[in-house]
Design a protein around this motif. Structure first.
Motif, mmCIF file in Angstrom:
data_model
loop_
_atom_site.group_PDB
_atom_site.id
_atom_site.type_symbol
_atom_site.label_atom_id
_atom_site.label_comp_id
_atom_site.label_asym_id
_atom_site.label_seq_id
_atom_site.Cartn_x
_atom_site.Cartn_y
_atom_site.Cartn_z
ATOM 1 N N ALA A 39 7.117 -9.315 -16.433
ATOM 2 C CA ALA A 39 6.753 -10.482 -15.627
ATOM 3 C C ALA A 39 6.531 -10.094 -14.170
ATOM 4 N N VAL A 40 7.317 -9.147 -13.667
ATOM 5 C CA VAL A 40 7.085 -8.651 -12.299
ATOM 6 C C VAL A 40 5.721 -7.992 -12.215
ATOM 7 N N ALA A 41 5.379 -7.183 -13.209
ATOM 8 C CA ALA A 41 4.076 -6.521 -13.223
ATOM 9 C C ALA A 41 2.943 -7.541 -13.232
ATOM 10 N N GLN A 42 3.142 -8.627 -13.950
ATOM 11 C CA GLN A 42 2.085 -9.632 -14.077
ATOM 12 C C GLN A 42 1.939 -10.482 -12.827
ATOM 13 N N TYR A 43 3.058 -10.954 -12.266
ATOM 14 C CA TYR A 43 2.984 -11.961 -11.208
ATOM 15 C C TYR A 43 2.987 -11.382 -9.796
ATOM 16 N N VAL A 44 3.609 -10.240 -9.579
ATOM 17 C CA VAL A 44 3.633 -9.655 -8.229
ATOM 18 C C VAL A 44 2.377 -8.816 -8.075
ATOM 19 N N THR A 45 1.334 -9.430 -7.573
ATOM 20 C CA THR A 45 0.022 -8.775 -7.488
ATOM 21 C C THR A 45 -0.174 -8.014 -6.180
ATOM 22 N N ARG A 46 0.526 -8.408 -5.142
ATOM 23 C CA ARG A 46 0.532 -7.662 -3.880
ATOM 24 C C ARG A 46 1.931 -7.085 -3.710
ATOM 25 N N VAL A 47 2.058 -5.800 -3.849
ATOM 26 C CA VAL A 47 3.368 -5.172 -3.933
ATOM 27 C C VAL A 47 3.889 -4.883 -2.518
ATOM 28 N N PRO A 48 5.019 -5.481 -2.129
ATOM 29 C CA PRO A 48 5.593 -5.162 -0.810
ATOM 30 C C PRO A 48 6.074 -3.715 -0.769
ATOM 31 N N GLU A 49 6.070 -3.153 0.421
ATOM 32 C CA GLU A 49 6.519 -1.769 0.583
ATOM 33 C C GLU A 49 7.950 -1.601 0.084
ATOM 34 N N ASP A 50 8.762 -2.627 0.293
ATOM 35 C CA ASP A 50 10.164 -2.538 -0.134
ATOM 36 C C ASP A 50 10.316 -2.435 -1.656
ATOM 37 N N LEU A 51 9.314 -2.903 -2.400
ATOM 38 C CA LEU A 51 9.381 -2.870 -3.862
ATOM 39 C C LEU A 51 8.598 -1.713 -4.472
ATOM 40 N N ARG A 52 7.914 -0.962 -3.638
ATOM 41 C CA ARG A 52 6.976 0.016 -4.175
ATOM 42 C C ARG A 52 7.642 1.011 -5.130
ATOM 43 N N GLU A 53 8.751 1.591 -4.711
ATOM 44 C CA GLU A 53 9.362 2.645 -5.530
ATOM 45 C C GLU A 53 9.777 2.135 -6.915
ATOM 46 N N PRO A 54 10.548 1.024 -7.010
ATOM 47 C CA PRO A 54 10.873 0.555 -8.365
ATOM 48 C C PRO A 54 9.650 0.036 -9.123
ATOM 49 N N TYR A 55 8.680 -0.530 -8.393
ATOM 50 C CA TYR A 55 7.482 -1.058 -9.051
ATOM 51 C C TYR A 55 6.677 0.070 -9.705
ATOM 52 N N GLU A 56 6.651 1.234 -9.081
ATOM 53 C CA GLU A 56 5.892 2.356 -9.641
ATOM 54 C C GLU A 56 6.435 2.789 -10.998
ATOM 55 N N MET A 57 7.692 2.478 -11.274
ATOM 56 C CA MET A 57 8.251 2.817 -12.593
ATOM 57 C C MET A 57 7.518 2.092 -13.719
ATOM 58 N N LEU A 58 6.859 0.989 -13.374
ATOM 59 C CA LEU A 58 6.120 0.233 -14.388
ATOM 60 C C LEU A 58 4.926 1.017 -14.929
ATOM 61 N N LEU A 59 4.454 1.996 -14.189
ATOM 62 C CA LEU A 59 3.293 2.779 -14.631
ATOM 63 C C LEU A 59 3.566 3.529 -15.928
ATOM 64 N N THR A 60 4.822 3.855 -16.160
ATOM 65 C CA THR A 60 5.170 4.608 -17.383
ATOM 66 C C THR A 60 6.195 3.857 -18.235
ATOM 67 N N ALA A 61 6.381 2.568 -17.959
ATOM 68 C CA ALA A 61 7.330 1.766 -18.735
ATOM 69 C C ALA A 61 6.852 1.640 -20.188
ATOM 70 N N PRO A 62 7.755 1.350 -21.119
ATOM 71 C CA PRO A 62 7.364 1.237 -22.531
ATOM 72 C C PRO A 62 6.663 -0.084 -22.843
ATOM 73 N N SER A 63 5.571 -0.339 -22.113
ATOM 74 C CA SER A 63 4.738 -1.526 -22.324
ATOM 75 C C SER A 63 3.366 -1.228 -21.748
ATOM 76 N N TYR A 64 2.352 -1.191 -22.605
ATOM 77 C CA TYR A 64 1.005 -0.891 -22.118
ATOM 78 C C TYR A 64 0.467 -2.012 -21.228
ATOM 79 N N GLU A 65 0.873 -3.250 -21.489
ATOM 80 C CA GLU A 65 0.448 -4.336 -20.610
ATOM 81 C C GLU A 65 1.039 -4.158 -19.220
#
Length: 802
Positions: free
Chosen positions: A633-659
């Motif tokens: 849901a974070v990947a879907q709804y947070v479309t402009r990623v704040p700098e403070d969230l960048r590091e944990p958000y990048e983990m979504l690139l290899t998360a076990p979900s292709y969506e």
């Protein structure tokens, strides 16, 4: 004579007044209500088949055993649209026949009658455009898997298409020995032939409807498992996708056991198979004893987290009872098949995943139901009802029926219904009669408003603490039905629970019938406790729209205290209209207390644009959530990623979900374009699922700087690939506003494809580019220079409009 005349006039007037006062009922006239007229009862089909796949051709000899249903028949229509008969015999002798738009008409030398049965033998060739599909056999389709598949008998088998006329079937299918063949029924024998072919003999020994005929030929392997009762279950797959077997077919044997126990009736056939097919236009099809499904459901562990096969798997398995054993008599009764299959798939997920997941499924169903209600008010029991009534609304209706009669009575009725009509055809009245037979309960009122008529109630609810007569204190709840009322759709009458929750933690409840346009419900409150919030129909038992204005404090109390997850969710979505500053602390509190993915997902949606530390802290916490659906849901709804969230958000690139991978890649590239290469590199080995979604997102992100990426998108839009990859590639080109001339033939090929899940999205892409002057010129030049049939021209021109 005068007194007699006056008496007659008086009685006549009284009778006229009584007739005028009689209640009348109005329904939609359904053009498909009457079943097709039948002149013969088809008993058995025996087919010898071979194929010329490079030409899309089937050669066959079919024997149809039938018995006339009239004492005298001079002619008989054989349904064989698109089939060219080469020899037609009746009981071994040539019989005259003439062409017909639906096949051909037998003209008998002498009339035949119902004294005995006959054998019709048809040797034929067919090159069907639909009904039987040849995939990957032409050079232009070189990237596709080589398959032949069918999901009904139409256009390739001379047969009867009336679903109420059931027959047994036998197939002798000869094909290249390097391929496997699956048809309905049991495999009786495989015979190797000198010409490197195998003849596969399948037999279905219980009658079924011909629209449930299946055929699948391709490069397959399969595993056999057994249910607890010993029913063999063949799980087919592609040899190069063996790693998907466990995740795709997870719970398959358990759901067979569960359905048998829940329904109280054993699986009605001798065995069961499931076969994936390419470019399938729906999700799956419940063909008798052997379901076929789109190979996009062959999922690995990451795709399982995006959309598993579990629900569809159980839906199609339930159809082996509802649809295949008990079959509709005519199309207005389709709901008896699709409602039950949808309902029992949902109930199985409830047993598997719990009550809250069940409420999530019911929420999805309600949203689809209400969306359909915005367009029209056709009933469930109607050929015009549409998918939203036959599937989700009907499933909710069965929930509601179970709520009205109770769990155990409902089970007993369904067992009786399945047993009483096993192997037969059913009408909407048959289910009504089952409830009456088992429970003695006439459910006319329920059938009338929920099955035979359309629409849904729209309740407007308000409440206040008011003094009733005397000194007794009550909470007074006002309920109004505000939906349009006319001759076709009226007021609804349902038992509804209303609950009053107090600030001291206690609760009072009232169950009563709500039937009038305006109702006043008084819930006694003799101690004059302070009311925290009121629930009307807790747990959403009744299909409805609800208008219920509440203060933020009341919504907060409801989302923190309501026992049912769905009632907490309703309060949470109602908070959407309040400013972030007012609700941020409450959203954070709820997130920490309520772990359900629907609740947390809605909180993420409302906080998605928040830049304050408290909101960002919740989003950061969501990215660490153990439930994949929450961080997705974070990947879907947070479309402009704040700098403070960048590091944990990048983990979504290899998360076990292709969506999640595709969402994250797109949003990170937009938020930090200077680091696009880093993000692209981290997703390089994730092709994705359902049309290579991650790979195509990567190509779209690369296209501005890398011309080769655009070339690859053009190639992925070509007929070499399956429909979802083609669709995704064309839509990526639209987002890029790029129409290379090389893709134009692929675009026109796509809009003319027999699979509407490719043709319609491709048409929207064509419409988009045609409305741009430069693109319009090149599209028009190609259209007028290419060769199309008259029908293809009509199809293309529907999309080529300014």
């Amino acid at each position: 004579m005068r007194p007699i005349l006056l008496l007659w006039l008086s009685l006549s007037g009284i009778l006229h007044a009584q007739i005028s006062a009689l209640e009348t009922r109005t329904y939609y006239a359904d053009p498909a209500a009457t079943p097709p007229e039948r002149f013969a009862d088809y008993l058995h089909l025996k087919a010898d088949l071979s194929f010329v796949p490079q030409e899309g051709k089937v050669r066959g000899k079919v024997q149809l055993y039938f018995k006339p249903l009239r004492p005298r028949l001079d002619t008989l229509l054989v349904e064989a649209a698109g089939i060219t008969p080469q020899e037609v015999l009746l009981d071994g002798r040539a019989v005259s026949h003439r062409p017909h738009v639906q096949g051909f008409v037998l003209v008998f030398e002498r009339p035949i009658g119902w004294e005995r049965s006959y054998t019709l033998s048809v040797t034929y060739v067919a090159q069907p455009a639909t009904g039987l599909y040849f995939m990957g056999w032409k050079p232009a389709q070189a990237g596709l898997r080589k398959q032949i598949w069918a999901i009904s008998a139409a256009n390739w088998l001379p047969c009867v298409t009336d679903g109420a006329d059931k027959l047994t079937m036998e197939f002798f299918i000869t094909f290249d020995k390097n391929y496997r063949v699956r048809a309905n029924g049991e495999l009786k024998k495989q015979t190797e032939n000198p010409d490197s072919t195998i003849t596969w003999h399948y037999a279905l020994e219980k009658p079924h409807s011909s629209y449930l005929t299946m055929l699948a030929i391709g490069e397959y392997a399969f595993q056999t498992r057994k249910s607890s009762r010993g029913v063999p279950m063949e799980l087919w797959y592609y040899p190069d996708r063996a790693h998907t077997v466990e995740t795709t077919y997870r719970h398959s044997t358990h759901m067979m056991d569960w359905l048998e126990q829940e329904l109280g009736v054993n699986y009605p056939w001798t065995g069961y198979a499931q076969v994936p097919i390419q470019d399938y236009m729906y999700g799956a099809m419940e063909t008798t004893t052997a379901t076929v499904f789109g190979d996009f459901y062959l999922v690995d562990s990451a795709a399982f987290n995006d959309r598993s096969y579990v629900n569809t798997n159980c839906h199609e398995l339930a159809h082996q009872w509802f649809g295949n054993s008990l079959t509709l008599i005519s199309s207005p009764h389709l709901w008896l098949q699709e409602n039950f299959a949808t309902y029992y798939a949902k109930k199985y997920e409830q047993a598997l995943y719990g009550e809250d997941f069940y409420q999530f499924r019911r929420h999805e169903e309600l949203m689809q139901t209400l969306a359909a209600g915005e367009k029209d008010a056709y009933p469930i029991a109607s050929s015009m009802g549409g998918v939203a009534r036959w599937y989700p609304k009907g499933s909710l209706m069965l929930d509601m029926l179970r709520y009205v009669v109770g769990d155990e009575p409902f089970r007993r009725v369904i067992t009786h219904y399945l047993t009483q009509h096993a192997g037969g055809v059913v009408h909407t009245y048959d289910l009504y009669r089952a409830f009456y037979d088992v429970m003695g309960m006439p459910l006319d009122w329920f059938w009338e408003q929920w099955i035979l008529r359309g629409g849904e109630p729209h309740y407007k609810v308000s409440w206040q603490t008011a003094a009733a007569t005397g000194t007794l204190a009550v909470t007074r709840v006002q309920v109004a039905q505000i939906q349009p009322v006319n001759a076709l759709n009226g007021l609804f009458r349902m038992p509804v629970v209303t609950q009053v929750f107090y600030t001291d933690g206690s609760m009072d409840s009232l169950r009563t019938w709500v039937a009038a346009q305006q109702e006043t419900l008084d819930i006694p409150n003799p101690q004059r406790k302070e009311v925290a919030f009121v629930l009307f129909d807790p747990g959403r038992q009744v299909i409805k729209r609800l208008t219920f204005e509440r203060t933020f404090a009341q919504l907060r109390a409801q989302v923190l205290r309501a026992p049912h997850m769905i009632d907490r969710y309703d309060a949470l979505t109602a908070m959407d209209k309040f400013p972030l500053a007012e609700k941020r602390a409450t959203l954070a509190e709820i997130f920490l207390r309520d772990k359900h993915f629907m609740i947390r997902g809605e909180i993420i949606r409302q906080l998605a644009s928040d830049t304050q530390p408290d909101g960002l802290a919740i989003l950061a916490r969501a990215l660490q959530d153990p439930d994949i659906r929450v961080f997705k849901a974070v990947a879907q709804y947070v479309t402009r990623v704040p700098e403070d969230l960048r590091e944990p958000y990048e983990m979504l690139l290899t998360a076990p979900s292709y969506e999640a991978n595709a969402y994250a890649l797109r949003h990170l590239c937009a938020s930090f374009p200077q680091d696009k290469a880093v993000f692209l590199g981290r997703t390089a080995n994730r092709p994705g699922w359902r049309g290579q979604n991650v790979r195509i997102t990567r190509l779209e992100m690369m296209a501005a700087q890398t011309p080769e990426a655009l070339d690859t998108l053009v190639q992925l839009a070509s007929p070499v690939y399956e429909f979802e990859t083609r669709r995704n590639a064309l839509q990526a080109l639209q987002r890029l506003n790029q129409l290379p001339e090389e893709v134009i033939p692929h675009l026109f090929d796509a809009i003319l494809h027999w699979n509407n899940r490719l043709a319609n999205p491709a048409g929207e892409v064509l419409r988009y580019f045609y409305q741009q002057p430069n693109s319009k010129t090149v599209l028009s030049r190609y259209f007028f220079g290419a060769t199309f049939t008259p029908q293809q021209k009509v199809t293309a021109q529907q999309w080529m409009k300014d």
